[in-house]
Design a protein around this motif. Structure first.
Motif, PDB file in Angstrom:
ATOM      1  N   VAL A  95       0.832  -1.213   0.000  1.00 18.21           N
ATOM      2  CA  VAL A  95       0.000   0.000   0.000  1.00 18.21           C
ATOM      3  C   VAL A  95       0.866   1.262   0.000  1.00 18.21           C
ATOM      4  O   VAL A  95       0.403   2.341  -0.360  1.00 18.21           O
ATOM      5  N   GLY A  96       2.133   1.108   0.388  1.00 20.18           N
ATOM      6  CA  GLY A  96       3.041   2.253   0.410  1.00 20.18           C
ATOM      7  C   GLY A  96       3.267   2.820   1.794  1.00 20.18           C
ATOM      8  O   GLY A  96       3.571   4.011   1.938  1.00 20.18           O
ATOM      9  N   LEU A  97       3.173   1.968   2.812  1.00 17.42           N
ATOM     10  CA  LEU A  97       3.338   2.405   4.193  1.00 17.42           C
ATOM     11  C   LEU A  97       4.571   1.775   4.819  1.00 17.42           C
ATOM     12  O   LEU A  97       4.890   0.618   4.562  1.00 17.42           O
ATOM     13  N   PHE A  98       5.243   2.548   5.666  1.00 16.39           N
ATOM     14  CA  PHE A  98       6.257   1.987   6.540  1.00 16.39           C
ATOM     15  C   PHE A  98       5.563   1.377   7.760  1.00 16.39           C
ATOM     16  O   PHE A  98       4.359   1.562   7.960  1.00 16.39           O
ATOM     17  N   VAL A  99       6.325   0.683   8.592  1.00 16.90           N
ATOM     18  CA  VAL A  99       5.741  -0.032   9.731  1.00 16.90           C
ATOM     19  C   VAL A  99       6.550   0.233  10.997  1.00 16.90           C
ATOM     20  O   VAL A  99       7.789   0.162  10.983  1.00 16.90           O
ATOM     21  N   ILE A 100       5.844   0.546  12.077  1.00 16.97           N
ATOM     22  CA  ILE A 100       6.424   0.543  13.422  1.00 16.97           C
ATOM     23  C   ILE A 100       5.896  -0.711  14.108  1.00 16.97           C
ATOM     24  O   ILE A 100       4.683  -0.899  14.215  1.00 16.97           O
ATOM     25  N   LEU A 101       6.807  -1.562  14.557  1.00 21.21           N
ATOM     26  CA  LEU A 101       6.411  -2.828  15.177  1.00 21.21           C
ATOM     27  C   LEU A 101       6.679  -2.767  16.673  1.00 21.21           C
ATOM     28  O   LEU A 101       7.777  -2.407  17.106  1.00 21.21           O
ATOM     29  N   ARG A 102       5.648  -3.119  17.435  1.00 21.17           N
ATOM     30  CA  ARG A 102       5.787  -3.163  18.896  1.00 21.17           C
ATOM     31  C   ARG A 102       5.586  -4.617  19.335  1.00 21.17           C
ATOM     32  O   ARG A 102       4.475  -5.047  19.611  1.00 21.17           O
ATOM     33  N   PRO A 103       6.697  -5.372  19.394  1.00 24.30           N
ATOM     34  CA  PRO A 103       6.598  -6.833  19.468  1.00 24.30           C
ATOM     35  C   PRO A 103       6.526  -7.439  20.862  1.00 24.30           C
ATOM     36  O   PRO A 103       6.864  -8.594  21.041  1.00 24.30           O
ATOM     37  N   HIS A 161      16.653  -4.642   5.202  1.00 24.47           N
ATOM     38  CA  HIS A 161      16.601  -5.792   4.285  1.00 24.47           C
ATOM     39  C   HIS A 161      15.628  -5.535   3.130  1.00 24.47           C
ATOM     40  O   HIS A 161      15.226  -6.465   2.435  1.00 24.47           O
ATOM     41  N   GLY A 162      15.236  -4.271   2.962  1.00 19.61           N
ATOM     42  CA  GLY A 162      14.311  -3.930   1.888  1.00 19.61           C
ATOM     43  C   GLY A 162      12.851  -3.980   2.289  1.00 19.61           C
ATOM     44  O   GLY A 162      11.969  -3.818   1.435  1.00 19.61           O
ATOM     45  N   GLY A 163      12.580  -4.192   3.564  1.00 21.38           N
ATOM     46  CA  GLY A 163      11.204  -4.232   4.053  1.00 21.38           C
ATOM     47  C   GLY A 163      10.733  -2.878   4.557  1.00 21.38           C
ATOM     48  O   GLY A 163      11.458  -1.887   4.476  1.00 21.38           O
ATOM     49  N   PRO A 164       9.509  -2.811   5.124  1.00 19.49           N
ATOM     50  CA  PRO A 164       8.950  -1.529   5.538  1.00 19.49           C
ATOM     51  C   PRO A 164       9.139  -1.173   7.020  1.00 19.49           C
ATOM     52  O   PRO A 164       8.788  -0.071   7.434  1.00 19.49           O
ATOM     53  N   ILE A 165       9.687  -2.100   7.849  1.00 20.42           N
ATOM     54  CA  ILE A 165       9.792  -1.839   9.285  1.00 20.42           C
ATOM     55  C   ILE A 165      10.925  -0.854   9.546  1.00 20.42           C
ATOM     56  O   ILE A 165      12.090  -1.126   9.246  1.00 20.42           O
ATOM     57  N   ILE A 166      10.567   0.303  10.134  1.00 21.96           N
ATOM     58  CA  ILE A 166      11.567   1.348  10.380  1.00 21.96           C
ATOM     59  C   ILE A 166      11.949   1.469  11.858  1.00 21.96           C
ATOM     60  O   ILE A 166      13.030   1.966  12.174  1.00 21.96           O
ATOM     61  N   LEU A 167      11.056   1.053  12.755  1.00 23.69           N
ATOM     62  CA  LEU A 167      11.312   1.132  14.189  1.00 23.69           C
ATOM     63  C   LEU A 167      10.720  -0.088  14.873  1.00 23.69           C
ATOM     64  O   LEU A 167       9.704  -0.626  14.420  1.00 23.69           O
ATOM     65  N   MET A 168      11.353  -0.503  15.980  1.00 32.86           N
ATOM     66  CA  MET A 168      10.742  -1.492  16.867  1.00 32.86           C
ATOM     67  C   MET A 168      10.794  -0.965  18.291  1.00 32.86           C
ATOM     68  O   MET A 168      11.740  -0.261  18.667  1.00 32.86           O
ATOM     69  N   GLN A 169       9.778  -1.302  19.051  1.00 33.34           N
ATOM     70  CA  GLN A 169       9.676  -0.799  20.411  1.00 33.34           C
ATOM     71  C   GLN A 169      10.103  -1.865  21.411  1.00 33.34           C
ATOM     72  O   GLN A 169       9.812  -3.050  21.244  1.00 33.34           O
ATOM     73  N   VAL A 170      10.745  -1.429  22.473  1.00 36.46           N
ATOM     74  CA  VAL A 170      11.136  -2.297  23.584  1.00 36.46           C
ATOM     75  C   VAL A 170      10.066  -2.203  24.668  1.00 36.46           C
ATOM     76  O   VAL A 170       9.804  -1.122  25.196  1.00 36.46           O
TER      77      VAL A 170
END
Length: 584
Positions: A84-92, A146-155
């Protein structure tokens, strides 16, 4: 193609300044057939990023058993966002709060009697590490590096509102890096009291804040906390709120005020709008809060968000879009998912059976001298039924449930004698036994484990300590786990007795599937299952009045609905309408 995302005095994407304009969508609260629709609507508002939590308890529902398929296919959600053209912030995780059952922690952690949740307690950290070994490989190659959309991850999440174990936070950050996370890390905490000091590890992760108003004041606090020039970000910009059973009405917030706060954020920094689209607490996934009393969350997670629970664009969406247009180009493209609403009308009950009549088809039963909790029986959510013979006719002057959660129905010979909830549980009651022999039955419902604050270590559901009968603990119990995930085993050929917990079955034909809403006016308390999919709880006390059924759950041709009702209050029909109703 690999890219890079960096945190300096501001955010940089491939060496160019970048303002994060993000919205929260929880993939686990939306049927996967609608992921693209919700993500496209986020993009069409001008956002460049989507944020999501990851619920540990869904991906490892039983210890050592993992699930990443269908509605839990995190990779597919992230891939769709990139398309869709979005980056991703992942909170794992491991903890997410999110008004979710146990804040996303798996129930089985409580099987350790010494468990210290969210601390550097070695057995807890061992389980987190093993989970990350399964979770992180799902997403590592989807990082921007790695060419993906994830720009940040949360601790972790809002750790400063829980504790200040810096060793724990650093262990988590080290664990993520050790297992392959190489995008920048962040933390998020409230800007009040000692929360930033407690929850931040500035040498490893950028501190961000969660709040819903007074942005300029809170950004000043964050800037002072940083000490040096760092990006300012509201990781959770609360634009609405959630509802608990018993609230007077559905919570809403003023759109104009929220839009002004958004303008203040974007003037100085970056934002993640919480929630852009809330979605639904399907099944038994809603959590609870506990301060002076238990406040379990309703099935809807509408949140008064920019999209409704069922995905409609709101006036608040348009206000936010106007603000965002001052900072970003607004794209224009057609939505790819056709979504319609449908009213299938009134459905008459076709079969009804008492829980007690079909109990043995749903649960094998376990015998013990003393009551066992859900956790001890390897059960996460739902109900549990305790049964025991308590002897001849006499007066019971002291009947009490000791350490029992959350809501308990007491039956004598299958006849309801009392219902107790929260503070009422443990209060001395009197019972009159009149039959020559008497069977005591106790149906206990898990209303959702607390997802925030100090009671999280004490969320054992069912009866933990025991049952007092005339001053002494009563022994010899048969216990029946009822996670209610096997309703195909309900035997509707068996009997029904008025006033007992029951299952009611409905059938209807569908020519064209559309989103619909179940109206259970006249029913007491329970849940609704459509074609084997548990769409969530209802309760006559409100505020939620109707349950949302996404069209993909329906099928062309014959459909089945089963309604479980616990309080003995049923009607002979339900209505499938095309009109939602979030307050009674």
């Amino acid at each position: 193609m690999a890219s890079k995302f960096e945190i300096k005095e501001q955010f940089y994407l491939n060496d160019k300044p970048f303002k994060i304009i993000s919205g929260a969508i929880h993939y686990f609260r939306v049927v996967p057939q609608y992921w693209r629709d919700r993500l496209e609507k986020l993009k069409l508002m001008g956002c460049n990023t989507v944020e999501t939590y990851v619920p540990w308890n869904m991906h490892e529902p039983q210890e050592g058993s993992y699930a990443f398929e269908d509605g839990l296919n995190l990779r597919e959600f992230i891939a769709t966002a990139q398309e869709v053209g979005l980056f991703v912030i992942l909170r794992p995780a491991p903890y997410i709060c999110a008004e979710w059952e146990f804040g996303g922690l798996p129930y089985w952690l409580l099987k350790d009697p010494m468990m210290k949740l969210r601390f550097s307690y070695p057995p807890y950290m061992e389980k987190v590490s093993r989970y990350f070994e399964h979770l992180l490989p799902q997403v590592l190659d989807m990082q921007i590096t790695h060419g993906g959309p994830i720009i940040l991850m949360q601790v972790e999440n809002e750790y400063g509102g829980y504790a200040n174990d810096k060793t724990y936070m650093k262990q988590l950050a080290d664990l993520m890096i050790e297992k392959g996370v190489n995008v920048p890390l962040v933390t998020s905490d409230g800007p009040w009291h000692d929360m930033l000091e407690n929850g931040s590890i500035p040498d490893q992760a950028l501190p961000t804040i969660n709040c819903g108003s007074k942005i300029k004041e809170h950004f000043k606090r964050l800037r002072e906390f940083h000490g040096t020039e760092k990006p300012l970000m509201v990781m959770e910009f609360w634009i609405g709120w959630f509802d608990a059973w018993g609230d007077e009405k559905h919570h809403t917030t003023d759109g104009d005020s929220a839009a002004q706060e958004l303008a203040d954020i974007l003037e100085e920094g970056s934002v993640n709008i919480y929630m852009f689209h809330g979605g639904t607490n399907f099944g038994f996934t809603s959590g609870a809060n506990y301060y002076e009393k238990l406040a379990p969350d309703v099935t809807s997670y509408d949140y008064d968000a920019l999209l409704t629970e069922w995905g409609d664009i709101t006036p608040k969406y348009e206000l936010f879009k106007k603000v965002i247009s001052q900072h970003a180009e607004i794209p224009d493209f057609p939505l790819s998912t056709v979504i319609k609403k449908a009213a299938y009308g009134e459905l008459k009950v076709t079969n009804r059976v008492s829980l007690f009549a079909t109990l043995d088809t749903l649960s094998a039963g376990v015998h013990s001298a003393y009551p066992l909790t859900m956790e001890e029986l390897n059960q996460s959510t739902g109900y549990i039924y305790y049964r025991s013979n308590i002897g001849p006719a006499r007066r019971i002057e002291d009947y009490r449930l000791i350490t029992c959660m959350d809501r308990a129905h007491t039956f004598i010979n299958n006849e309801l004698k009392l219902t107790q909830y929260d503070h009422e549980i443990g209060v001395k009651q009197e019972l009159e036994l009149t039959a020559p022999s008497n069977e005591l039955g106790i149906l206990v419902e898990n209303m959702g484990r607390v997802n925030y604050s100090v009671k999280m270590n004490h969320q054992h559901k069912g009866i933990k300590d025991g049952v007092i009968v005339n001053g002494a603990f009563h022994s010899e119990w048969d216990m029946f786990s009822l996670p209610m995930d096997n309703l195909d085993q309900v035997d509707f050929s068996k009997g029904y007795s008025e006033g007992q917990p029951s299952f009611s079955r409905f059938e209807f034909d569908v020519e064209e599937a559309g989103d619909t809403f179940v109206d259970v006016t006249g029913w007491g308390k329970g849940f609704v299952v459509v074609n084997g999919f548990n769409i969530g709880r209802f309760w006559e006390i409100g505020p939620q009045a109707r349950l949302y059924v996404p069209a993909p759950i329906l099928r062309v041709g014959k459909n089945e609905i089963i309604v479980f009702e616990s309080d003995g209050k049923v009607a002979d029909s339900i209505i499938l309408t095309d009109e939602p109703k979030l307050s009674l």
